[in-house]
Every structure is written in C-alpha cells, then in structure tokens.
Design an enzyme around this catalytic site. Structure first.
Site, PDB file in Angstrom:
ATOM      1  N   CYS A  78       0.856  -1.198   0.000  1.00  0.00           N
ATOM      2  CA  CYS A  78       0.000   0.000   0.000  1.00  0.00           C
ATOM      3  C   CYS A  78       0.889   1.244   0.000  1.00  0.00           C
ATOM      4  O   CYS A  78       1.688   1.435   0.921  1.00  0.00           O
ATOM      5  CB  CYS A  78      -0.896   0.012   1.230  1.00  0.00           C
ATOM      6  SG  CYS A  78      -1.818   1.558   1.369  1.00  0.00           S
ATOM      7  N   CYS A  84      -0.816   6.658   6.496  1.00  0.00           N
ATOM      8  CA  CYS A  84      -2.149   6.194   6.913  1.00  0.00           C
ATOM      9  C   CYS A  84      -2.013   5.240   8.089  1.00  0.00           C
ATOM     10  O   CYS A  84      -1.214   4.304   8.050  1.00  0.00           O
ATOM     11  CB  CYS A  84      -2.854   5.501   5.750  1.00  0.00           C
ATOM     12  SG  CYS A  84      -4.437   4.800   6.237  1.00  0.00           S
ATOM     13  N   CYS A  87      -3.628   0.647   8.914  1.00  0.00           N
ATOM     14  CA  CYS A  87      -2.951  -0.642   9.014  1.00  0.00           C
ATOM     15  C   CYS A  87      -1.725  -0.481   9.915  1.00  0.00           C
ATOM     16  O   CYS A  87      -1.177   0.611  10.045  1.00  0.00           O
ATOM     17  CB  CYS A  87      -2.476  -1.124   7.642  1.00  0.00           C
ATOM     18  SG  CYS A  87      -3.831  -1.685   6.578  1.00  0.00           S
ATOM     19  N   GLN A 273     -19.952  -8.425  11.444  1.00  0.00           N
ATOM     20  CA  GLN A 273     -18.525  -8.765  11.338  1.00  0.00           C
ATOM     21  C   GLN A 273     -18.003  -8.295   9.992  1.00  0.00           C
ATOM     22  O   GLN A 273     -18.619  -8.542   8.959  1.00  0.00           O
ATOM     23  CB  GLN A 273     -18.306 -10.276  11.488  1.00  0.00           C
ATOM     24  CG  GLN A 273     -18.779 -10.849  12.815  1.00  0.00           C
ATOM     25  CD  GLN A 273     -17.921 -10.408  14.000  1.00  0.00           C
ATOM     26  OE1 GLN A 273     -16.871  -9.785  13.842  1.00  0.00           O
ATOM     27  NE2 GLN A 273     -18.370 -10.711  15.212  1.00  0.00           N
ATOM     28  N   GLU A 321     -29.525  -7.987  22.614  1.00  0.00           N
ATOM     29  CA  GLU A 321     -28.796  -6.985  21.839  1.00  0.00           C
ATOM     30  C   GLU A 321     -29.347  -5.603  22.175  1.00  0.00           C
ATOM     31  O   GLU A 321     -30.555  -5.406  22.260  1.00  0.00           O
ATOM     32  CB  GLU A 321     -28.960  -7.303  20.339  1.00  0.00           C
ATOM     33  CG  GLU A 321     -28.602  -6.204  19.372  1.00  0.00           C
ATOM     34  CD  GLU A 321     -27.135  -5.733  19.439  1.00  0.00           C
ATOM     35  OE1 GLU A 321     -26.232  -6.575  19.523  1.00  0.00           O
ATOM     36  OE2 GLU A 321     -26.939  -4.503  19.437  1.00  0.00           O
ATOM     37  N   ASP A 367     -20.175 -11.828  22.949  1.00  0.00           N
ATOM     38  CA  ASP A 367     -19.326 -11.198  21.926  1.00  0.00           C
ATOM     39  C   ASP A 367     -19.427  -9.685  22.110  1.00  0.00           C
ATOM     40  O   ASP A 367     -20.031  -8.985  21.302  1.00  0.00           O
ATOM     41  CB  ASP A 367     -19.829 -11.622  20.532  1.00  0.00           C
ATOM     42  CG  ASP A 367     -18.982 -11.031  19.406  1.00  0.00           C
ATOM     43  OD1 ASP A 367     -17.898 -10.484  19.683  1.00  0.00           O
ATOM     44  OD2 ASP A 367     -19.427 -11.124  18.253  1.00  0.00           O
ATOM     45  N   CYS A 394     -12.724  -9.197  20.370  1.00  0.00           N
ATOM     46  CA  CYS A 394     -11.930  -8.534  19.331  1.00  0.00           C
ATOM     47  C   CYS A 394     -10.792  -7.715  19.928  1.00  0.00           C
ATOM     48  O   CYS A 394     -10.104  -7.013  19.189  1.00  0.00           O
ATOM     49  CB  CYS A 394     -12.821  -7.668  18.447  1.00  0.00           C
ATOM     50  SG  CYS A 394     -13.698  -6.401  19.358  1.00  0.00           S
TER      51      CYS A 394
HETATM   52  C1  LIG Z   1     -18.864  -7.090  18.633  1.00  0.00           C
HETATM   53  S1  LIG Z   1     -20.570  -6.863  18.254  1.00  0.00           S
HETATM   54  C2  LIG Z   1     -21.087  -8.555  18.107  1.00  0.00           C
HETATM   55  C3  LIG Z   1     -22.349  -8.799  17.331  1.00  0.00           C
HETATM   56  C4  LIG Z   1     -22.612 -10.239  16.906  1.00  0.00           C
HETATM   57  N1  LIG Z   1     -22.319 -11.191  17.947  1.00  0.00           N
HETATM   58  C5  LIG Z   1     -21.893 -10.597  15.637  1.00  0.00           C
HETATM   59  O1  LIG Z   1     -20.932 -11.370  15.703  1.00  0.00           O
HETATM   60  O2  LIG Z   1     -22.259 -10.120  14.569  1.00  0.00           O
HETATM   61  C6  LIG Z   1     -21.187  -6.309  19.780  1.00  0.00           C
HETATM   62  C7  LIG Z   1     -22.663  -6.055  19.789  1.00  0.00           C
HETATM   63  O3  LIG Z   1     -23.047  -5.740  21.125  1.00  0.00           O
HETATM   64  C8  LIG Z   1     -24.016  -4.722  21.111  1.00  0.00           C
HETATM   65  N2  LIG Z   1     -23.943  -4.105  22.443  1.00  0.00           N
HETATM   66  C9  LIG Z   1     -23.133  -3.118  22.879  1.00  0.00           C
HETATM   67  N3  LIG Z   1     -23.301  -2.905  24.190  1.00  0.00           N
HETATM   68  C10 LIG Z   1     -24.246  -3.777  24.614  1.00  0.00           C
HETATM   69  C11 LIG Z   1     -24.840  -4.059  25.873  1.00  0.00           C
HETATM   70  N4  LIG Z   1     -24.488  -3.370  26.967  1.00  0.00           N
HETATM   71  N5  LIG Z   1     -25.762  -5.022  25.951  1.00  0.00           N
HETATM   72  C12 LIG Z   1     -26.132  -5.727  24.844  1.00  0.00           C
HETATM   73  N6  LIG Z   1     -25.607  -5.508  23.622  1.00  0.00           N
HETATM   74  C13 LIG Z   1     -24.670  -4.547  23.502  1.00  0.00           C
HETATM   75  C14 LIG Z   1     -23.633  -3.850  19.939  1.00  0.00           C
HETATM   76  O4  LIG Z   1     -24.755  -3.104  19.472  1.00  0.00           O
HETATM   77  C15 LIG Z   1     -23.147  -4.892  18.936  1.00  0.00           C
HETATM   78  O5  LIG Z   1     -24.181  -5.331  18.107  1.00  0.00           O
END
Ligand SMILES: C[S@@+](CC[C@H](N)C(=O)[O-])C[C@H]1O[C@@H](n2cnc3c(N)ncnc32)[C@H](O)[C@@H]1O
Length: 437
Positions: A78, A84, A87, A273, A321, A367, A394
């Site tokens: 790149c 930038c 990365c 994702q 969620e 997650d 993550c």
């Molecule tokens: C890393 S993403 C994971 C989404 C899903 N598991 C996926 O793999 O596509 C984290 C998610 O948690 C939600 N979120 C953030 N804070 C939260 C909370 N306190 N309680 C419930 N959900 C929450 C966000 O809106 C987001 O959709």
C-alpha cells in the site's frame, strides 16, 4: 526537555533492536535497560529512532532509519502506509503477521493474569478486499478535502484514494463521494465522515454520511448518491444528541451475507462482522465449541450471526442486543430462516442476565464490543452456573482482563482459537471456550 531517570531525553536519537511486537502495532526495544516503544518497528529490526516522549516507565520513539530489517519485512503493497494509520503491518509478510498476532495475544493474556499455554489455531484471511464495513473520516480545509483514515497516533486525516482493505467498488464509491463533496464545500464542511457497508458477495452497497446537520437540511445531500452508481442505499446520520439518527434518502439501508446457508441482513446502522472471507469459519467455530442441546443465551447478539447458527443444535436460543436496529434485523433473519422460535430481546446484557432465571442446562455466548464485558457482566454470567461459556473477543487486553474475572469465578479456558478478521491491522478476533473448574 523531558528527561527520565536513566538519561534519555525527548529529541535523542537511539539505536535499538526490536525485541518483540506488542499490541497496537508497536515494537518493543530497550535502550540501556529502558523500554522504548517504536510504532511500526518489527521484531528483529535494527533501527535508529528519535525519542518523542517519555513517561516514568518508558520512552516512545519514531523510526528515523531502518538499519537492518527483521525477518519477514517487505515493501508495503500500500503506497499510503505510512502515513495512513489504518494498518499496522503492511510491511510484514502475512505469515509473519499471524505469528506476531499469536504472540501478542498470548502476551496480552499473560499480562492480564490469564495465561494460556495450549495451542491457538489461527485462521488467516486473504489480505486484500476483505473489509465489508469501513468508516472514512472527512476533513474539509481551505487547501482541499481529504477523505480517508487518521495518521497513526493522531486525528489528522490522510487522504486515501485507494484502500487495499476494501473492494474496488467501495473504493470507487468513497472517491466518487469525495469528488462530489469537493464541489460542495458548504456541505463538506458539515460532513464528518462516510460509513460504507457492502454485501459479502458485493451485490449491495450502502453509504451513510456522518453530518453535523439537521435532518431537514441533510435531505439535500441525497443528490450526492447520483455520483456513486454502485450504491443500493444512501442516507445521512443527522440531528442532535438523543434525536441523532440515520435517515434513509435513497434505496435500502441493508446489506447481506450468507452464513452456513442462511442469508443475514444487516442495516448500515447495525454491527456486522467486517471480514467477508471469515464469517463462515468464525460462526462454525462458535457452533463447534458449543455442545449441542440445552438452552443458548447469546449476549451481544448483533443481527443473529451466532444465535441462528446455533439454533439447529439447541433446544432453545435467546439473543440479547442493545441496538434496536440490529434487533429488527435479527428478528427478520430468524423469520426468514424459519427459526421464529429464536427470540431476540432488545436491552442491556447485564440487565438481561440479572432479570432472567438461568435455564437448567445453559450455554452462554458473549461477543461484547472492544471494551469487553467487564466484571459485572462476567460475574453475572458465572452466577448462572452455565455448563459452558463461549467468549468471542476482538480485543486481547480486555479479553485477558475478563478471563481473569472468569477464573476468579470458577471458569477457565479449555480451548482458544484465533481468526485474523483484520489482516494488516493490529486487531485479532479470538474465540475462547470456558468450562467450570
Ligand atoms: C462485537 S458486536 C457482536 C455482534 C454479533 N455477535 C456478531 O458477531 O455479529 C457487539 C454487539 O453488542 C451490542 N452491544 C453493545 N453494548 C451492549 C450491551 N451493553 N448489551 C447488549 N448488547 C450490547 C452492539 O450493538 C453490537 O451489536
């Protein structure tokens, strides 16, 4: 000038060999015993670096000259890296990136007090065109308009005519929008950035402009969509404080991905994702690590990626969620898959844990966002005494912190897998299964 106890001063030049990579794309070296962090320096590099700042514990220095390269160093494919900052490892071959990320993950867990000695199988990704979600910042200045990412460690926008992480179609759209905004400085001054989302197969593309406008004024920006014919949806985020939200101006706000044979819709305002190539293997890892049967509680469920993948093997599945837009997508996805029995609750993970009774044979998937789940949520999960916990993370440091809390509550890892959802960046996705000790 700042000077620390061992004699280094801001502005000094030091010659160091990088011992190892640490999180956030930094190389760790030592000068006369003192730790020196050097952005973009790679393990084994010998560099001359200029000290930028000092704290009591360490110095931070910028590479001035690469004196001898470490193993795996390459010319960045790149041309915008650096400056930038999108990365961290364009200049390291891909095998080297995976080795480095595994080492950084192990070290992050150990530093947090949750070391893992077992295997960590790591799944790699094609290095280019993987990203289906992108946020570009916009800086409109008297000397011109820049649309791109921040320079490393700053909020200075680096204009990015082409980003290797995204598809050619996404690059075409961000450039077309930049050119159209350059012709309308009155609008450009009120646009902070451009969000793009693309279907995994490239069939749809949606843009949202982050604005500082009232919704009524922002309606005029619909004309910008004419400049970007690949867009199947276009909107603006406008309004103040609690009334700030996405307004659709053209087409539809959704993109799609097929995962384990099921189409999943996600609104541009929902989390999804961001690596088109690893969706299947990530979802499959969560299914493989979750014993069949029982009740699944999927916390931070997004649009249902894991909840729907787990539905066939479980007696019942509930997702939690916070984002109402994502919950709408999740319910739509469940209906479309004929899995209406999978329930999605809109609300906070912690509240849901405290306000519901644990099922007798519960499996908990979590997650959370980059900040991790935190002690309250971890303790509330452990208090339900689930038969298994599958933690998708993550951010290695917050994962380590939460694993330590889990360990104190009696849950320890028995499998760790990593997925390089973000090639060339310093990010890494990790899936950990925890069992009761
Ligand atoms: C890393 S993403 C994971 C989404 C899903 N598991 C996926 O793999 O596509 C984290 C998610 O948690 C939600 N979120 C953030 N804070 C939260 C909370 N306190 N309680 C419930 N959900 C929450 C966000 O809106 C987001 O959709």
């Amino acid at each position: 000038m700042a000077r620390d106890g061992r004699g280094l001063r801001a502005g000094d030049a030091v010659e160091v060999v990088v011992e190892k990579g640490v999180y956030r794309g930094l190389g760790l070296a030592r000068h006369e015993g003192q730790v020196v962090f050097v952005p973009r320096a790679l393990p084994g590099d010998r560099v001359r670096a200029r000290v930028q700042s000092l704290t009591s514990g360490y110095a931070r220095a910028e590479v001035e000259e690469l004196l001898a390269p470490g193993p795996g160093r390459r010319t960045s494919p790149c041309p915008f890296f650096p400056p930038c900052g999108g990365c961290a490892y364009q200049h390291l071959d891909y095998a080297g990136q995976l080795t480095l990320k595994e080492q950084v993950l192990r070290e992050s867990l150990a530093r947090a007090g949750a070391p893992w000695e077992g295997d960590i199988p790591i799944t790699g990704s094609p290095e280019q065109g993987w990203r289906t979600r992108a946020s570009f910042h916009l800086a409109s200045r008297p000397d011109g308009l820049r649309l791109g990412l921040y320079a490393e460690g700053s909020h200075r926008v680096v204009d990015l005519p082409r980003c290797l992480q995204v598809s050619e179609a996404m690059n075409g759209t961000q450039r077309a929008l930049a050119a159209a905004l350059a012709k309308r400085p009155d609008w450009a001054r009120k646009v902070r950035g451009v969000e793009l989302a693309e279907s995994a197969d490239g069939s749809r593309q949606v843009a949202a402009l982050e604005t500082e406008m009232d919704p009524a004024a922002a309606v005029a920006l619909a004309l910008l969509a004419d400049a970007a014919p690949a867009l199947t949806g276009f909107g603006v985020v406008a309004g103040q404080d609690r009334r700030r939200r996405f307004h659709l101006l053209r087409g539809e706000p959704y993109v799609e991905a097929e995962v384990r044979g099921r189409p999943l819709r996600s609104h541009i305002g929902s989390f999804f994702q961001g690596n088109r190539f690893l969706l299947e293997s990530l979802a499959t890892a969560v299914v493989d690590l979750t014993p069949r049967g029982g009740t699944v509680l999927d916390l931070y469920a997004g649009v249902g990626l894991f909840a729907l993948a787990l539905a066939e093997g479980a007696d019942s599945v509930a997702g939690v969620e916070l984002n109402p837009t994502a919950v709408e997508d999740a319910r739509h996805n469940a209906e479309r898959a004929g899995l209406g029995r999978v329930r999605f609750h809109q609300g906070e993970a912690r509240q849901a844990l405290l306000s519901s009774r644990p099922a007798p044979d519960e499996r908990v998937i979590l997650d959370p966002p980059r900040t991790g789940a935190g002690a309250d949520v971890v303790q509330a999960i452990a208090a339900r005494r689930p038969s298994v916990v599958v933690y998708v993370a993550c951010d290695p440091p917050t994962l380590g912190r939460d694993l330590k809390t889990f360990a104190a509550a009696g849950y320890v890892p028995d499998a760790v897998r990593a997925f390089d959802l973000f090639p060339d960046t310093f990010h890494l996705e990790t899936v950990v299964r925890l069992l009761s000790r």
